[in-house]
Write an enzyme that holds these catalytic residues in place. Structure first.
Site, PDB file in Angstrom:
ATOM      1  N   HIS A   1       0.876  -1.183   0.000  1.00  0.00           N
ATOM      2  CA  HIS A   1       0.000   0.000   0.000  1.00  0.00           C
ATOM      3  C   HIS A   1       0.911   1.231   0.000  1.00  0.00           C
ATOM      4  O   HIS A   1       2.021   1.182   0.533  1.00  0.00           O
ATOM      5  CB  HIS A   1      -0.824  -0.057   1.288  1.00  0.00           C
TER       6      HIS A   1
ATOM      7  N   ASP B   1       2.851  -4.293   8.124  1.00  0.00           N
ATOM      8  CA  ASP B   1       1.655  -3.480   7.914  1.00  0.00           C
ATOM      9  C   ASP B   1       0.473  -4.414   8.158  1.00  0.00           C
ATOM     10  O   ASP B   1       0.149  -5.250   7.307  1.00  0.00           O
ATOM     11  CB  ASP B   1       1.676  -2.933   6.486  1.00  0.00           C
TER      12      ASP B   1
ATOM     13  N   GLN C   1      -4.738  -4.924   7.114  1.00  0.00           N
ATOM     14  CA  GLN C   1      -5.752  -5.892   6.662  1.00  0.00           C
ATOM     15  C   GLN C   1      -5.576  -7.255   7.316  1.00  0.00           C
ATOM     16  O   GLN C   1      -6.335  -8.178   7.025  1.00  0.00           O
ATOM     17  CB  GLN C   1      -5.684  -6.067   5.132  1.00  0.00           C
TER      18      GLN C   1
ATOM     19  N   LYS D   1     -10.720  -0.142  10.773  1.00  0.00           N
ATOM     20  CA  LYS D   1     -10.927  -1.320   9.921  1.00  0.00           C
ATOM     21  C   LYS D   1     -11.310  -2.548  10.745  1.00  0.00           C
ATOM     22  O   LYS D   1     -11.438  -3.643  10.218  1.00  0.00           O
ATOM     23  CB  LYS D   1      -9.657  -1.616   9.122  1.00  0.00           C
TER      24      LYS D   1
ATOM     25  N   CYS E   1      -4.908   2.633  -3.552  1.00  0.00           N
ATOM     26  CA  CYS E   1      -3.604   3.061  -2.986  1.00  0.00           C
ATOM     27  C   CYS E   1      -2.514   2.046  -3.298  1.00  0.00           C
ATOM     28  O   CYS E   1      -1.647   1.773  -2.467  1.00  0.00           O
ATOM     29  CB  CYS E   1      -3.693   3.294  -1.483  1.00  0.00           C
TER      30      CYS E   1
END
Ligand code: PMP
Length: 416
Positions: free
Chosen positions: A130, A207, A210, A233, A373
């Site tokens: 991302h 990261d 997600q 999220k 993104c």
């Protein structure tokens, strides 16, 4: 659901009752919310936690001797502990509140990286990052003279690890990579790659934007130095995020922002730093939303992250099976649901993704269109934009069927 105990599998109907927004209509059709990778919806329990804070004990934290301040401090710190337990961190001192994943990654880029990365060093990323885990490292490379290297992709949207030993090498100072890709849906072998990075003495940043919301994550098992993720999220409010930093790494890091809260003693010409993690939280923090994120974690824990993952695998398998049968659609990412999260990415050379998105919107279906993104990745895939559907614990198999049916009708409607 408030008093729900761990269930064997997910009771979606019961869960949906907790999300007021899911009963609304869009253009007269029931809302089918499949844009969870962008942001999730919030259960009543989270919304109530925010209202209770503002109506019942709103006060600044760590400063007051009065009852309200002590109460807000206690709830704020309890939320930090909930986050620590959720990702199996050894101590709540490793949890730094941020605004979101992006801020967490920038914090590491502006502090740890400036100290540890020098000219000629290498930072290893993947080709599916991302922008939030790419652009900050471009700046570090520009500032320090370090080199960015990329783990490439195989045809199925997983990482091609054939050359991993030359890409992760003794010049590597940091491996910064996404756990679950927000476009391809690929779940990367972060644990194995973190071990390789460790073996050459590099730091590891994950990261988790997600990953953390959708499956059990254990920072000790992954053995990462940094894990960044966003509250919004994972059923929590916007404006609150988390940066986990391994305790001994954090101890040696210079502060990020300077001012109130992060200091122990201040003179006119100098200051000393507060204990961890306050040293990294200058100014009044986002108290209400941190408490809201604590409520979101309570909610997810009551359902059980294994159950969340299992439910999403079922939904993803149904979506992939249906999508594979639609000839006009190109599908990206691995076909095996064990290797992917709750995200499906599609493209049709016959219908522009924005037209597709608008058609679906009129059917009450919220999906995302564009580059997500991931501009370099879209170029690599050879598509200017795509359609992305992403699922969460409150989505149903019927909603997947509604999506598949609407996609087929859109393709007929726009057929050249
Ligand atoms: N990384 C990934 C993989 C993401 O999906 C996102 C959100 N789309 C981010 C980073 C950035 O998250 P935020 O906008 O909450 O900072």
């Amino acid at each position: 659901m408030a008093e729900a105990t761990q269930q064997a599998s997910i009771d979606v109907a019961r869960i949906r009752d907790d999300f007021p927004i899911l009963s609304r209509k869009v253009y007269g059709k029931p809302l089918v919310y499949l844009d969870n990778a962008a942001t999730s919806q919030k259960p009543r329990q989270v919304i109530s936690a925010l209202t209770e804070y503002y109506e019942g004990y709103n006060a600044n934290v760590h400063r007051g001797v009065h009852a309200l301040s002590m109460e807000s401090t206690e709830r704020f710190e309890q939320a930090r502990k909930k986050v620590a337990d959720f990702i199996k961190a050894d101590t709540a001192e490793s949890i730094i509140w941020t605004r979101n994943t992006t801020e967490g990654i920038n914090l590491v880029a502006k502090t740890w990286a400036q100290e540890h990365i020098k000219a000629g060093d290498e930072i290893v990323l993947t080709m599916m990052e991302h922008h939030s885990n790419l652009v900050p490292w471009q700046k570090v490379a520009q500032d320090t003279g370090a080199v960015l290297r990329f783990l490439p992709l195989a045809d199925d949207g997983t990482l091609d690890l054939d050359d991993v030993d030359s890409i992760i090498n003794p010049r590597t100072k940091l491996l910064a990579m996404v756990h679950t890709s927000n476009s391809l849906g690929t779940i990367n072998p972060v644990k194995e790659l973190a071990a390789r990075a460790r073996a050459v003495g590099a730091g590891v940043l994950i990261d988790g934007a997600q990953g953390v919301p959708h499956m059990p994550v254990d920072v000790n098992d992954l053995d990462c130095d940094f894990l960044a993720f966003s509250g919004h999220k994972m059923l929590g409010p916007t404006g609150i995020g988390v940066l986990y930093v391994k305790r001994d790494v954090l101890e040696k890091m210079e502060p990020f922002l300077r001012g109130g809260e992060m200091v122990l003693e201040v003179w006119y010409d100098r200051a000393s730093w507060n204990e961890l993690p306050m040293r990294f939280e200058a100014g009044t923090p986002n108290i209400a939303d941190a408490i809201g994120l604590g409520a979101a974690i309570d909610y997810l824990e009551a359902i059980g992250m294994d159950n969340v993952r299992e439910h999403e695998m079922r939904l993803t398998a149904r979506a992939l099976n249906g999508l594979q049968e639609i000839e006009e659609l190109d599908l990206f990412g691995p076909r095996d649901v064990n290797k992917r999260g709750d995200i499906v990415l599609i493209h049709s050379s016959e219908v522009h993704p924005h037209d597709m998105g608008t058609f679906l919107d009129r059917e009450g279906i919220a999906i995302r269109t564009g580059h997500h993104c991931n501009m370099p990745l879209m170029r690599l895939l050879g598509v200017p934009a795509t359609v992305r559907a992403s699922f969460y614990l409150y989505n149903t198999e019927e909603e997947i069927d509604v999506l598949l049916d609407a996609l087929k009708r859109a393709l007929r409607y726009f057929a050249p």
